[in-house]
Design a protein around this motif. Structure first.
Motif, PDB file in Angstrom:
ATOM      1  N   TYR A   1       7.379   2.492  -5.077  1.00  0.00           N
ATOM      2  CA  TYR A   1       8.744   2.510  -4.562  1.00  0.00           C
ATOM      3  C   TYR A   1       9.644   1.953  -5.657  1.00  0.00           C
ATOM      4  O   TYR A   1       9.334   0.924  -6.271  1.00  0.00           O
ATOM      5  CB  TYR A   1       8.851   1.662  -3.299  1.00  0.00           C
ATOM      6  CG  TYR A   1      10.230   1.603  -2.693  1.00  0.00           C
ATOM      7  CD1 TYR A   1      10.867   2.765  -2.269  1.00  0.00           C
ATOM      8  CD2 TYR A   1      10.900   0.386  -2.521  1.00  0.00           C
ATOM      9  CE1 TYR A   1      12.134   2.721  -1.700  1.00  0.00           C
ATOM     10  CE2 TYR A   1      12.155   0.330  -1.950  1.00  0.00           C
ATOM     11  CZ  TYR A   1      12.769   1.499  -1.540  1.00  0.00           C
ATOM     12  OH  TYR A   1      14.026   1.449  -0.987  1.00  0.00           O
TER      13      TYR A   1
ATOM     14  N   TRP B   1       2.391  -3.336  -1.970  1.00  0.00           N
ATOM     15  CA  TRP B   1       0.961  -3.341  -1.638  1.00  0.00           C
ATOM     16  C   TRP B   1       0.175  -3.689  -2.896  1.00  0.00           C
ATOM     17  O   TRP B   1       0.494  -3.208  -3.978  1.00  0.00           O
ATOM     18  CB  TRP B   1       0.537  -1.975  -1.105  1.00  0.00           C
ATOM     19  CG  TRP B   1      -0.914  -1.898  -0.712  1.00  0.00           C
ATOM     20  CD1 TRP B   1      -1.939  -1.419  -1.453  1.00  0.00           C
ATOM     21  CD2 TRP B   1      -1.480  -2.302   0.540  1.00  0.00           C
ATOM     22  NE1 TRP B   1      -3.122  -1.505  -0.768  1.00  0.00           N
ATOM     23  CE2 TRP B   1      -2.867  -2.052   0.473  1.00  0.00           C
ATOM     24  CE3 TRP B   1      -0.950  -2.874   1.695  1.00  0.00           C
ATOM     25  CZ2 TRP B   1      -3.737  -2.334   1.523  1.00  0.00           C
ATOM     26  CZ3 TRP B   1      -1.816  -3.153   2.748  1.00  0.00           C
ATOM     27  CH2 TRP B   1      -3.186  -2.879   2.657  1.00  0.00           C
TER      28      TRP B   1
ATOM     29  N   VAL C   1       3.085   0.759  -3.493  1.00  0.00           N
ATOM     30  CA  VAL C   1       3.085   0.716  -2.036  1.00  0.00           C
ATOM     31  C   VAL C   1       1.778   1.314  -1.518  1.00  0.00           C
ATOM     32  O   VAL C   1       0.995   1.882  -2.276  1.00  0.00           O
ATOM     33  CB  VAL C   1       4.302   1.466  -1.444  1.00  0.00           C
ATOM     34  CG1 VAL C   1       5.603   0.784  -1.842  1.00  0.00           C
ATOM     35  CG2 VAL C   1       4.322   2.928  -1.891  1.00  0.00           C
TER      36      VAL C   1
END
Length: 265
Positions: free
Chosen positions: A128, A244, A225
């Motif tokens: 992202y 993440w 992510v």
């Protein structure tokens, strides 16, 4: 190229950025999206400049190639028209983008998504990307208005847009590092240039200058992510755009996995 975006910011931030804008959407509330994929022909709020007036309207992502008469070919071609290379808009006067060059608009976004390839890894790592210190950003685009006749003989105006892209800066080269359109990124601009893009006084010389502008890497922030297009439910229940952690993920510019574990966050 860019086919995945997010708009989880309040659209009121766009109205603050453009105080004179007129909201002409049928529904003036916006359903916030953690992830929108261009292939869904999604309808999104768009800032357009037309006849010296700024308006906020809903348009579909993907320009409709109205020059094609075969319906199947038209749908097939439309899938490739979510993005337009800014370098071609003025250079190639035979391109469809050249005919739309004065139809300038902005796409309000919270951020964009892209995939990164790591040597030896089965799956690419989704990222992202967003503008530092900005609640919302606006990507320059070109729009098209088509008039069709409805079932009752009424004239229906349909709007669609394509997102402009350019050669990637150093950060985006490290993320978008594979595929047919690798080392490309949206035409990220500063707030001042975004405002100038939809100015009624904007000229073709100005357009050329904007196309040559490369946003410094330091103005972008990014994080890996969990998933973008996958159907698997994120284990921690957090939003799609939340960071993440991937074990042994190397820093940008090095695409060989690290041998020792490291924490990114």
């Amino acid at each position: 190229m860019c086919y995945d975006i997010a708009l989880h910011s309040d659209i009121a931030l766009t109205k603050q950025a453009f105080p004179k804008i007129i909201d002409k959407r049928i529904s003036q509330s916006t359903v916030l999206q953690q992830h929108t994929q261009s292939f869904s022909f999604a309808s999104l709020p768009v800032v357009i400049q037309k006849d010296g007036e700024l308006s906020l309207v809903d348009m579909q992502w993907f320009v409709d190639p109205s020059y094609l008469t075969d319906p199947k070919q038209r749908v097939k071609q439309r899938i490739s028209m979510a993005n337009a290379q800014s370098e071609r808009v003025l250079r190639d006067k035979r391109s469809y983008w050249y005919t739309l060059r004065t139809n300038r608009c902005l796409i309000p976004l919270s951020g964009t998504y892209e995939h990164r390839e790591i040597a030896g890894w089965k799956n690419k790592v989704p990222y992202y990307i967003w503008m530092k210190d900005r609640g919302i950003q606006h990507i320059p685009s070109l729009y098209q208005l088509l008039e069709t006749v409805g079932t009752n003989g009424e004239i229906i105006t349909q709007g669609s847009f394509t997102m402009l892209t350019r050669t990637a800066n150093q950060t985006m080269k490290g993320i978008h590092n594979s595929g047919e359109h690798r080392h490309r990124m949206p035409l990220f601009l500063t707030p001042e240039l975004e405002d100038f893009w939809v100015s009624p006084h904007f000229s073709e010389d100005d357009m050329k200058a904007v196309f040559e502008y490369e946003l410094p890497s330091g103005l972008l922030d990014f994080s890996p992510v969990y998933s973008i297009r996958g159907k698997a439910v994120r284990p921690d229940g957090k939003a799609t755009f939340e960071p993440w952690h991937y074990e042994n993920l190397p820093p940008l510019g090095t695409d060989t996995p690290l041998q020792s574990q490291m924490s990114l966050f």
